[in-house]
Motif scaffolding. Structure first.
Motif, short mmCIF file in Angstrom:
data_model
loop_
_atom_site.label_atom_id
_atom_site.label_comp_id
_atom_site.label_asym_id
_atom_site.label_seq_id
_atom_site.Cartn_x
_atom_site.Cartn_y
_atom_site.Cartn_z
N GLY A 148 37.85 41.22 34.59
CA GLY A 148 36.68 40.59 33.99
C GLY A 148 35.88 39.75 34.97
O GLY A 148 34.68 39.55 34.78
N GLU A 149 36.52 39.23 36.02
CA GLU A 149 35.83 38.37 36.99
C GLU A 149 35.53 39.06 38.31
O GLU A 149 34.94 38.45 39.19
CB GLU A 149 36.68 37.12 37.25
N ASP A 181 30.92 43.18 41.18
CA ASP A 181 30.49 44.54 41.48
C ASP A 181 30.15 44.67 42.97
O ASP A 181 29.71 43.72 43.60
CB ASP A 181 29.27 44.92 40.64
N ARG A 182 30.37 45.87 43.49
CA ARG A 182 30.05 46.24 44.87
C ARG A 182 30.92 45.51 45.89
O ARG A 182 30.53 45.36 47.04
CB ARG A 182 28.57 46.02 45.16
N THR A 183 32.10 45.05 45.46
CA THR A 183 33.02 44.41 46.39
C THR A 183 34.33 45.19 46.42
O THR A 183 34.68 45.87 45.47
CB THR A 183 33.32 42.96 45.99
N LEU A 184 35.05 45.05 47.51
CA LEU A 184 36.36 45.66 47.66
C LEU A 184 37.38 44.72 47.01
O LEU A 184 37.46 43.55 47.38
CB LEU A 184 36.68 45.86 49.14
N VAL A 185 38.11 45.23 46.01
CA VAL A 185 39.03 44.38 45.26
C VAL A 185 40.39 45.06 45.09
O VAL A 185 40.51 46.27 45.20
CB VAL A 185 38.48 44.04 43.85
N THR A 186 41.38 44.24 44.82
CA THR A 186 42.69 44.71 44.40
C THR A 186 42.89 44.24 42.97
O THR A 186 42.76 43.04 42.69
CB THR A 186 43.81 44.16 45.30
N LEU A 187 43.15 45.17 42.07
CA LEU A 187 43.29 44.87 40.65
C LEU A 187 44.63 45.38 40.15
O LEU A 187 45.15 46.38 40.66
CB LEU A 187 42.18 45.53 39.84
N LYS A 188 45.19 44.72 39.14
CA LYS A 188 46.42 45.18 38.50
C LYS A 188 46.16 45.27 37.00
O LYS A 188 45.40 44.47 36.45
CB LYS A 188 47.56 44.20 38.75
N GLY A 189 46.79 46.24 36.35
CA GLY A 189 46.63 46.39 34.92
C GLY A 189 47.46 47.53 34.38
O GLY A 189 48.30 48.11 35.07
N VAL A 211 38.07 45.82 31.20
CA VAL A 211 38.44 47.21 31.45
C VAL A 211 37.58 47.74 32.59
O VAL A 211 36.40 47.42 32.70
CB VAL A 211 38.18 48.08 30.19
N ILE A 212 38.20 48.55 33.44
CA ILE A 212 37.44 49.23 34.49
C ILE A 212 37.89 50.69 34.51
O ILE A 212 39.06 50.98 34.23
CB ILE A 212 37.65 48.54 35.86
N THR A 213 36.97 51.59 34.79
CA THR A 213 37.27 53.01 34.83
C THR A 213 37.61 53.42 36.26
O THR A 213 36.87 53.11 37.19
CB THR A 213 36.07 53.83 34.32
#
Length: 120
Positions: free
Chosen positions: A38-39, A42-50, A76-78
């Motif tokens: 949620g935070e 956009d347009r950035t390189l990120v590491t996400l867990k879910g 949510v991200i696709t």
């Protein structure tokens, strides 16, 4: 009148359980310097867990594409893997860590061909 209040209580209980589930997921996945979905900017390189909520195979540009919805309690991200119909180990309910650049396509936040790590 009694049925209406029973229905409201049932809906309220369900909504509160959903809120608690989202809080539990955020506590589980967000930490150690990770960004919540949620935070994430956009347009950035990120590491996400879910957790994978759904899988879909849709053609994109004439080639198959495996789409997965990743949820961490905050959003949510696709995730889209181009040219793939299936990836072993990626199933609904599976926890994973992904790394990639967030883009927006037709109002939907997407990470194309993310690097991923399956979590237990």
């Amino acid at each position: 009148m009694v049925e209406k209040s029973r229905l409201r209580r049932t809906i309220s209980k369900w909504a509160n359980n959903s809120d608690q589930h989202a809080r539990d997921l955020r506590a589980q996945y967000v930490g150690d310097g990770d960004v919540c979905i949620g935070e994430a900017v956009d347009r950035t390189l990120v590491t996400l867990k879910g957790t994978i909520r759904s899988l879909t195979v849709r053609p994109r540009g004439g080639v198959p594409a495996l789409e997965a919805e990743l949820y961490d309690g905050s959003g949510v991200i696709t995730l889209v893997w181009l040219g793939r119909r299936r990836i072993a180990g990626i199933d609904p309910g599976r926890s994973m860590r992904v790394r990639g650049r967030i883009g927006v396509h037709e109002g939907v936040r997407i990470v194309y061909n993310p690097r991923y790590e399956l979590m237990s």
